[in-house]
Every structure is written in structure tokens, then in C-alpha cells.
Design a protein around this motif. Structure first.
Motif, mmCIF file in Angstrom:
data_model
loop_
_atom_site.group_PDB
_atom_site.id
_atom_site.type_symbol
_atom_site.label_atom_id
_atom_site.label_comp_id
_atom_site.label_asym_id
_atom_site.label_seq_id
_atom_site.Cartn_x
_atom_site.Cartn_y
_atom_site.Cartn_z
ATOM 1 N N VAL A 81 0.844 -1.210 0.000
ATOM 2 C CA VAL A 81 0.000 0.000 0.000
ATOM 3 C C VAL A 81 0.867 1.242 0.000
ATOM 4 N N GLN A 82 0.221 2.366 -0.205
ATOM 5 C CA GLN A 82 0.858 3.660 -0.032
ATOM 6 C C GLN A 82 -0.152 4.616 0.607
ATOM 7 N N GLU A 83 0.325 5.765 1.048
ATOM 8 C CA GLU A 83 -0.540 6.728 1.732
ATOM 9 C C GLU A 83 -1.716 7.137 0.844
ATOM 10 N N GLY A 84 -2.921 7.103 1.429
ATOM 11 C CA GLY A 84 -4.131 7.468 0.701
ATOM 12 C C GLY A 84 -4.905 6.297 0.148
ATOM 13 N N ASP A 85 -4.324 5.077 0.166
ATOM 14 C CA ASP A 85 -5.010 3.896 -0.360
ATOM 15 C C ASP A 85 -6.163 3.478 0.554
ATOM 16 N N THR A 86 -7.207 2.945 -0.069
ATOM 17 C CA THR A 86 -8.334 2.369 0.671
ATOM 18 C C THR A 86 -8.116 0.869 0.775
ATOM 19 N N VAL A 87 -8.276 0.329 1.983
ATOM 20 C CA VAL A 87 -8.018 -1.096 2.202
ATOM 21 C C VAL A 87 -9.211 -1.738 2.891
ATOM 22 N N LYS A 88 -9.252 -3.061 2.865
ATOM 23 C CA LYS A 88 -10.301 -3.838 3.511
ATOM 24 C C LYS A 88 -9.740 -4.565 4.734
ATOM 25 N N LYS A 89 -10.622 -4.909 5.632
ATOM 26 C CA LYS A 89 -10.227 -5.657 6.816
ATOM 27 C C LYS A 89 -9.538 -6.961 6.403
ATOM 28 N N GLY A 90 -8.354 -7.238 6.977
ATOM 29 C CA GLY A 90 -7.613 -8.457 6.684
ATOM 30 C C GLY A 90 -6.574 -8.313 5.584
ATOM 31 N N ASP A 91 -6.597 -7.182 4.843
ATOM 32 C CA ASP A 91 -5.592 -6.979 3.792
ATOM 33 C C ASP A 91 -4.197 -6.899 4.409
ATOM 34 N N VAL A 92 -3.212 -7.557 3.741
ATOM 35 C CA VAL A 92 -1.815 -7.464 4.173
ATOM 36 C C VAL A 92 -1.239 -6.162 3.629
ATOM 37 N N LEU A 93 -0.676 -5.361 4.513
ATOM 38 C CA LEU A 93 -0.144 -4.059 4.131
ATOM 39 C C LEU A 93 1.363 -4.091 3.939
ATOM 40 N N LEU A 94 2.045 -4.929 4.719
ATOM 41 C CA LEU A 94 3.517 -4.984 4.685
ATOM 42 C C LEU A 94 3.971 -6.372 5.103
ATOM 43 N N GLN A 95 5.080 -6.820 4.492
ATOM 44 C CA GLN A 95 5.643 -8.137 4.816
ATOM 45 C C GLN A 95 7.111 -7.986 5.228
ATOM 46 N N VAL A 96 7.414 -8.500 6.416
ATOM 47 C CA VAL A 96 8.798 -8.548 6.903
ATOM 48 C C VAL A 96 9.364 -9.947 6.590
ATOM 49 N N ASP A 97 10.651 -10.012 6.372
ATOM 50 C CA ASP A 97 11.305 -11.301 6.086
ATOM 51 C C ASP A 97 10.943 -12.316 7.166
ATOM 52 N N ASP A 98 10.308 -13.426 6.739
ATOM 53 C CA ASP A 98 9.861 -14.451 7.683
ATOM 54 C C ASP A 98 10.497 -15.812 7.401
ATOM 55 N N THR A 99 11.680 -15.796 6.778
ATOM 56 C CA THR A 99 12.334 -17.055 6.384
ATOM 57 C C THR A 99 12.535 -17.973 7.573
ATOM 58 N N THR A 100 13.050 -17.432 8.666
ATOM 59 C CA THR A 100 13.323 -18.255 9.852
ATOM 60 C C THR A 100 12.029 -18.808 10.421
#
Length: 354
Positions: A81-100
Motif C-alpha cells: 500500500v501507499q498513503e491514501g489507499d483504501t483497504v479492507k479488513k484483513g488486507d496485508v499491508l507490509l511483509q517482513v522477512d519471515d524465512t526463519t
């Protein structure tokens, strides 16, 4: 005792007569002067709108607000996403490295599958609890929306390293706005849920309508030492230009506005059982009109019938003798008197004969 001489008696009678004549002339002159003074005073009937309201002020808040925070340390690998975007409940906004975290979960799933064949029931139960914890850790590498809304602020890019509890943005629900407003303890008895509220914003040309949502059954003391109740007010139809945290002033409407015909009480006369005014017409003539009135403060009356507003009335009593200071001279164009929208208050003391 010696009798007065005829000449002395004549002189005494003449002196008394002169004094009596002087008294009559003085009284007549005074009466004429008073009459002229009253005749020279006029009052204009004006329309006033009386508002029974509670004045308020504050800032509006979004219906909901989510502080978007990281729950795990790591490198940002995806931004959706970016500032001003409309989102829905449950939408993923950002992902951090989760390899481990993903590896740990996959290894546990492999071990759990083997244990289900040969292991004891108690061991399987413990591994399932451990699996739930690892699933939670995988989910914590994402930031998701908890309600439908708009990204009000955002500060994260792919490649950034963020730490747990870092705030990277704000999600707001602007479907409606609310505010907490202070109501003085003397006005709390007037409050009712659902009362109309008129909001005025510096950022908006016009008024916005809202209503009272609720108010607590307990007061609180402000830093100023005043006792207040903090009522919640709400706006459902929000103009696009009004944003959360904007300031406002407003009015809680206790009753519907009333329009009254108001004039100074000194313009009202009484003849036997009738209340009347003398309307000054264009040619200077006066017309006597029967009216019905009721008290409206100390120096004013509300005209219930007989007039329509805007009429110029002849004074029926010398206001200065009743403590009245501000009067209008006939023919003066007194705009303040014509357009006055003040609300007189206090008791009603009728003029002599009223």
C-alpha cells in the motif's frame, strides 16, 4: 392683635395670586416639556431568533484508528500500500522477512507428522501447541488491516529494517467522525441522546449537522477547576474536506429556534382593559393598534399579535424615568436597533399603567 390695613391685605392677596399663577405656569411648562420628550422617542419592532443551545468546541476523531506497528524485527521484503489507499479488513499491508519463522514451522510440521505414527498422544498435543505458537510468529511478520479504512500516513519501503513496536503508519475509518465535548454541570440536565448538533469548521464553508451520541452519568473536574461532563457527539455525513483532528466550534440544540417580535416595553400603552401601541406611519400620523404581548426580559416584550415587524412605534412612557438609557430619536436610522439579535434576560417590570 392689630388688624391688617386694607392696603396690606390687598398686597398679600396679590402676592398669593402671583405665586399660584407662577406654579400653574411652571407645572404646565413641565408637563409640555415631558410630553415633547416622550413624543420625540420612537422604538422599532424587530424580529429576533431565540436559540436555546449549549456552546461546544473541540476536535473531531476518526470512527476508528489503527496505529500500524511492527511486531517482529526484520527487513521489509514487500509493501502493498501507499498513503491514501483504501483497504479492507484483513488486507496485508507490509511483509517482513519471515524465512526463519517459516522454516521453524515447516520443520515442526515434519516432526509432527512422524510423531503421529509412533508417538504418544501427550507428545502430539504438546507439538500442536508449539505449532500454534509458530503460526503466530509467521503472522507477526505481516502488518494487516483490522478494519476497512484509508491509509492516513505511511513510512516504510522495501529494504528498510524495522524493529518490533516501530510505528510505520496509521489506518483510519472516516465513515463517521466523533468528538468529546465539555458540557458545564449547569447544562447537563438539558442534554438528551439524539439532540441535533451544528458544527462549524475553519476548513469548511458552512455548517455540518451531527447529533449527541452519549454522555456519562458522572462528572469530572478539569485543570481549570470546572466541573463538566464529557459528551460524545457524532457526524455521519462527513464532507470530504473535513479530516480527523480538525478543530470546530458548535452548538447542541436543546429546542428548535424561536422567532419573536421584540420591542422595548416603553412603547406599550394600556387603555382600560386593552394593550395598545401607536404606529407612526410615513406621513407622520399615528395609528393606534391593539396588541397582545408577553414579557421578554427586563426592558422588552414579545408581541404575540397585532404587528408584523419593522413598525416604528411612539413611546408611551418616558424611559429615562424607568432607568432606560438608550432610546431612538424619531427619524434616526438606527441600524443597531433594527438588526439587534441580542437576547434580553431577567424579569419583567411593566411601565406605569401597563
Amino acid at each position: 392683635m392689630k388688624k391688617l390695613s386694607r392696603n396690606k391685605k390687598s398686597i398679600l392677596i396679590s402676592a398669593v395670586s402671583v405665586l399660584a399663577l407662577f406654579g400653574i405656569l411652571f407645572g404646565a411648562r413641565k408637563a409640555v416639556a415631558a410630553s415633547k420628550k416622550t413624543d420625540d422617542i420612537t422604538y422599532r419592532v424587530r424580529r429576533e431568533t431565540y436559540e436555546n443551545v449549549i456552546e461546544i468546541a473541540g476536535t473531531v476523531s476518526a470512527a476508528k484508528e489503527q496505529n500500524l506497528q511492527a511486531k517482529n524485527d526484520g527487513t521489509v521484503v514487500a509493501v502493498y500500500v501507499q498513503e491514501g489507499d483504501t483497504v479492507k479488513k484483513g488486507d496485508v499491508l507490509l511483509q517482513v522477512d519471515d524465512t526463519t519463522q517459516v522454516y521453524n514451522l515447516a520443520k515442526l510440521d515434519y516432526d509432527l507428522a512422524s510423531t503421529r505414527i509412533t508417538g504418544a498422544t501427550r507428545q502430539i498435543q504438546l507439538m500442536e501447541v508449539q505449532r500454534a505458537s509458530l503460526v503466530q510468529k509467521v503472522n507477526e511478520c505481516k502488518i494487516t488491516a483490522t478494519f476497512d479504512g484509508v491509509i492516513a500516513s505511511w513510512d516504510a519501503d522495501v529494504g528498510d529494517y524495522i524493529e518490533a513496536k516501530d510505528s510505520i503508519g496509521t489506518l483510519v475509518d472516516k465513515s463517521y467522525l466523533t468528538a468529546k465535548v465539555e458540557v458545564a454541570e449547569t447544562d447537563v440536565s438539558k442534554l438528551k441522546v439524539g439532540q441535533k448538533v451544528q458544527f462549524t469548521f475553519p476548513a469548511y464553508n458552512g455548517t455540518v449537522e451531527g447529533y449527541v451520541v452519549s454522555f456519562p452519568a458522572i462528572g469530572e473536574t478539569t485543570s481549570r477547576g470546572a466541573t463538566v461532563v464529557k459528551a460524545t457527539v457524532r457526524i455521519d455525513d462527513v464532507p470530504e474536506s473535513i479530516l480527523p483532528n480538525f478543530s470546530f466550534t458548535g452548538k447542541i440544540q436543546i429546542t428548535e429556534p424561536e422567532t419573536k417580535l421584540v420591542v422595548e416595553r416603553y412603547a406599550i400603552g394600556r387603555d382600560k382593559d386593552n394593550t395598545f401601541v401607536e404606529v407612526i406611519e410615513r406621513g407622520g400620523q399615528t395609528q393606534k393598534v391593539a396588541v397582545e404581548v408577553e414579557p421578554y426580559g427586563i426592558d422588552y416584550v414579545n408581541i404575540l399579535s397585532g404587528l408584523e415587524g419593522g413598525e416604528v412605534l411612539k413611546a408611551q412612557v418616558d424611559a429615562s424615568k424607568s432607568g432606560r438609557m438608550n432610546v431612538n430619536k424619531r427619524g434616526a436610522n438606527n441600524k443597531n436597533s433594527k438588526n439587534n439579535t441580542s437576547r434580553p434576560s431577567g424579569g419583567f417590570a411593566p411601565p406605569p399603567g401597563f
